[in-house]
Design a protein around this motif. Structure first.
Motif, PDB file in Angstrom:
ATOM      1  N   ALA A  36       1.055  -1.197   0.180  1.00 51.44           N
ATOM      2  CA  ALA A  36      -0.019   0.024  -0.127  1.00 51.44           C
ATOM      3  C   ALA A  36       0.774   1.506   0.307  1.00 51.44           C
ATOM      4  CB  ALA A  36      -0.914   0.022   1.180  1.00 51.44           C
ATOM      5  N   HIS A  37       0.282   2.239  -1.035  1.00 50.44           N
ATOM      6  CA  HIS A  37       1.498   3.629  -0.591  1.00 50.44           C
ATOM      7  C   HIS A  37       0.443   4.931  -1.225  1.00 50.44           C
ATOM      8  CE1 HIS A  37       4.426   6.223  -2.530  1.00 50.44           C
ATOM      9  NE2 HIS A  37       4.199   6.493  -1.812  1.00 50.44           N
ATOM     10  N   SER A  38       0.456   5.805  -0.462  1.00 49.22           N
ATOM     11  CA  SER A  38      -0.732   6.955  -0.556  1.00 49.22           C
ATOM     12  C   SER A  38      -0.499   7.631   0.168  1.00 49.22           C
ATOM     13  CB  SER A  38      -2.068   6.127   0.171  1.00 49.22           C
ATOM     14  OG  SER A  38      -2.448   6.511   1.256  1.00 49.22           O
ATOM     15  N   GLU A  39      -1.166   8.890   0.574  1.00 52.01           N
ATOM     16  CA  GLU A  39      -0.291  10.416   1.365  1.00 52.01           C
ATOM     17  C   GLU A  39      -0.794   9.683   2.163  1.00 52.01           C
ATOM     18  OE1 GLU A  39      -3.628  10.107  -1.149  1.00 52.01           O
ATOM     19  OE2 GLU A  39      -3.016  11.938  -3.087  1.00 52.01           O
ATOM     20  N   GLN A  40      -1.418   8.750   2.646  1.00 47.90           N
ATOM     21  CA  GLN A  40      -1.358   8.199   4.598  1.00 47.90           C
ATOM     22  C   GLN A  40      -0.138   7.367   4.226  1.00 47.90           C
ATOM     23  OE1 GLN A  40      -4.576   8.289   2.619  1.00 47.90           O
ATOM     24  NE2 GLN A  40      -4.419   9.611   3.126  1.00 47.90           N
ATOM     25  N   GLY A  41       0.520   7.463   3.693  1.00 45.83           N
ATOM     26  CA  GLY A  41       1.818   6.763   4.035  1.00 45.83           C
ATOM     27  C   GLY A  41       2.338   5.087   3.236  1.00 45.83           C
ATOM     28  N   ALA A  42       2.848   4.355   3.728  1.00 50.10           N
ATOM     29  CA  ALA A  42       3.291   3.378   3.386  1.00 50.10           C
ATOM     30  C   ALA A  42       3.367   1.514   3.651  1.00 50.10           C
ATOM     31  CB  ALA A  42       3.951   3.752   2.319  1.00 50.10           C
ATOM     32  N   MET A  43       3.347   1.055   3.421  1.00 52.38           N
ATOM     33  CA  MET A  43       3.404  -0.579   4.070  1.00 52.38           C
ATOM     34  C   MET A  43       3.911  -1.545   2.941  1.00 52.38           C
ATOM     35  SD  MET A  43       1.508  -3.751   4.475  1.00 52.38           S
ATOM     36  CE  MET A  43       1.460  -4.551   5.449  1.00 52.38           C
ATOM     37  N   GLY A  44       4.735  -2.185   3.254  1.00 56.01           N
ATOM     38  CA  GLY A  44       5.161  -2.850   2.317  1.00 56.01           C
ATOM     39  C   GLY A  44       5.821  -4.679   3.324  1.00 56.01           C
ATOM     40  N   ILE A  45       5.990  -5.702   2.969  1.00 54.43           N
ATOM     41  CA  ILE A  45       6.698  -6.733   2.827  1.00 54.43           C
ATOM     42  C   ILE A  45       7.728  -7.239   2.289  1.00 54.43           C
ATOM     43  CG2 ILE A  45       5.818  -8.841   3.569  1.00 54.43           C
ATOM     44  CD1 ILE A  45       4.133  -7.745   4.422  1.00 54.43           C
ATOM     45  N   VAL A  46       8.569  -7.584   3.868  1.00 61.39           N
ATOM     46  CA  VAL A  46      10.259  -7.955   2.695  1.00 61.39           C
ATOM     47  C   VAL A  46      10.278  -9.035   2.463  1.00 61.39           C
ATOM     48  CG1 VAL A  46      12.577  -8.696   4.182  1.00 61.39           C
ATOM     49  CG2 VAL A  46      11.361  -5.987   5.151  1.00 61.39           C
ATOM     50  N   ILE A  47      10.667 -10.028   1.311  1.00 60.74           N
ATOM     51  CA  ILE A  47      10.187 -10.554   1.248  1.00 60.74           C
ATOM     52  C   ILE A  47      11.899 -11.425   0.773  1.00 60.74           C
ATOM     53  CG2 ILE A  47       8.578  -9.767  -0.547  1.00 60.74           C
ATOM     54  CD1 ILE A  47      10.377 -10.478  -2.865  1.00 60.74           C
ATOM     55  N   ASN A  48      12.617 -11.431   1.201  1.00 59.92           N
ATOM     56  CA  ASN A  48      13.793 -12.092   0.979  1.00 59.92           C
ATOM     57  C   ASN A  48      14.897 -12.409   2.670  1.00 59.92           C
ATOM     58  OD1 ASN A  48      15.118  -9.191   1.144  1.00 59.92           O
ATOM     59  ND2 ASN A  48      16.656  -9.950  -0.225  1.00 59.92           N
ATOM     60  N   LYS A  49      14.084 -12.399   3.451  1.00 57.55           N
ATOM     61  CA  LYS A  49      15.109 -12.021   4.860  1.00 57.55           C
ATOM     62  C   LYS A  49      14.285 -13.105   5.581  1.00 57.55           C
ATOM     63  CE  LYS A  49      18.055  -8.948   4.273  1.00 57.55           C
ATOM     64  NZ  LYS A  49      19.388  -9.319   3.985  1.00 57.55           N
ATOM     65  N   LEU A  50      14.227 -14.304   5.908  1.00 55.40           N
ATOM     66  CA  LEU A  50      13.525 -15.205   7.594  1.00 55.40           C
ATOM     67  C   LEU A  50      13.763 -15.190   7.987  1.00 55.40           C
ATOM     68  CD1 LEU A  50      15.047 -18.694   5.572  1.00 55.40           C
ATOM     69  CD2 LEU A  50      12.821 -17.572   5.520  1.00 55.40           C
ATOM     70  N   ALA A  51      12.950 -15.835   9.285  1.00 54.01           N
ATOM     71  CA  ALA A  51      12.323 -15.408  10.486  1.00 54.01           C
ATOM     72  C   ALA A  51      13.551 -16.035  11.366  1.00 54.01           C
ATOM     73  CB  ALA A  51      11.311 -15.283  10.972  1.00 54.01           C
ATOM     74  N   PRO A  52      14.109 -16.102  12.045  1.00 56.42           N
ATOM     75  CA  PRO A  52      15.009 -16.816  12.695  1.00 56.42           C
ATOM     76  C   PRO A  52      14.262 -18.108  13.898  1.00 56.42           C
ATOM     77  CG  PRO A  52      15.273 -14.418  14.355  1.00 56.42           C
ATOM     78  CD  PRO A  52      14.626 -14.687  12.530  1.00 56.42           C
ATOM     79  N   ASP A  53      14.746 -18.744  13.465  1.00 55.13           N
ATOM     80  CA  ASP A  53      14.450 -20.142  14.147  1.00 55.13           C
ATOM     81  C   ASP A  53      12.930 -20.087  14.267  1.00 55.13           C
ATOM     82  OD1 ASP A  53      16.902 -20.686  15.233  1.00 55.13           O
ATOM     83  OD2 ASP A  53      16.487 -19.272  17.074  1.00 55.13           O
ATOM     84  N   ILE A  54      12.165 -20.304  13.518  1.00 51.27           N
ATOM     85  CA  ILE A  54      10.826 -20.276  13.271  1.00 51.27           C
ATOM     86  C   ILE A  54      10.216 -21.443  12.077  1.00 51.27           C
ATOM     87  CG2 ILE A  54       8.000 -19.015  13.459  1.00 51.27           C
ATOM     88  CD1 ILE A  54       9.197 -16.400  14.960  1.00 51.27           C
ATOM     89  N   ARG A  55       9.373 -21.881  12.603  1.00 48.11           N
ATOM     90  CA  ARG A  55       9.005 -22.809  11.416  1.00 48.11           C
ATOM     91  C   ARG A  55       7.163 -22.692  11.174  1.00 48.11           C
ATOM     92  NH1 ARG A  55      10.735 -29.129  12.917  1.00 48.11           N
ATOM     93  NH2 ARG A  55       8.361 -28.879  11.727  1.00 48.11           N
ATOM     94  N   PHE A  56       6.969 -22.346  10.025  1.00 48.22           N
ATOM     95  CA  PHE A  56       5.551 -22.110  10.011  1.00 48.22           C
ATOM     96  C   PHE A  56       5.039 -23.223  11.198  1.00 48.22           C
ATOM     97  CE2 PHE A  56       1.639 -23.546   6.713  1.00 48.22           C
ATOM     98  CZ  PHE A  56       1.105 -22.210   7.765  1.00 48.22           C
TER      99      PHE A  56
END
Length: 198
Positions: A36-56
């Motif tokens: 999302a990106h608008s006059e109110q700001g922006a929001m995004g998801i980092v897609i190339n870093k894993l969360a440490p020590d957490i499995r689905f």
């Protein structure tokens, strides 16, 4: 279903690629999918870093969703890796996924090919083998106040360019940064002399 605003100057549905001069260690060599990106700001998801020590599988257990049902669910659970989506709300899960899965009042279409769902229902569907054909699960997100992202781009913090689902949903995290740069015709070695956006 498209929510991107053509020719509006907003960058929804694009990649943000961190410049080598990025001063924030949390975003070094990151590729972010901008939701999302608008006059109110922006929001995004980092897609190339894993969360440490957490499995689905562990996440499903913590959320009391239970074990996967059937071979399709088992396969999905083994394939999904948990990403570090950004420094904001790191206990909250977000799923970027293909548009073949849609929950009324819960799924946000970002482009013709990518949606975002942030409810437990999408995790249940994945565990049941009834989820989207492509998915990326992340804890947390990256957020910007009004005008902040534009300032960071102007001050040589980020490049932006078209998103590519082959990069977005691919499990080869090590090469996502270089492939995203290559997609906009830039080699990392030449970045220090660039400014602005692609």
């Amino acid at each position: 279903m498209t929510t991107a605003k053509p020719n509006s100057g907003f960058l929804d549905g694009q990649f943000l690629i961190a410049m080598p001069t990025m001063g924030d260690k949390r975003f070094e060599r990151t590729v972010i999918y901008l939701c999302a990106h608008s006059e109110q700001g922006a929001m995004g998801i980092v897609i190339n870093k894993l969360a440490p020590d957490i499995r689905f599988r562990d996440l499903l257990s913590q959320l009391d969703i239970g074990e996967p049902t059937g071979p399709e669910g088992e396969q999905e659970v083994e394939q999904i890796r948990v990403h570090r989506g950004g420094p904001v709300e790191t206990g909250r899960g977000f799923v970027l996924h293909s548009c073949d899965f849609f929950l009324e009042d819960a799924t946000l279409p970002i482009s013709d090919e990518v949606c975002l769902t942030a409810t437990l229902d999408v995790l249940r569907a994945i565990a049941d083998g009834k989820g989207p054909s492509e998915a990326l699960l992340a804890l947390g997100y990256a957020g910007w106040a009004p005008g902040q992202l534009e300032m960071e781009i102007q001050s040589n913090g980020w490049l932006n360019g078209p998103a590519d689902n082959a990069i977005l949903f691919d499990s080869d995290l090590e090469t996502k940064y270089d492939r995203a740069l290559s997609k906009i015709g830039v080699a990392e070695g030449r970045l220090s002399s660039l400014s602005g956006h692609a």
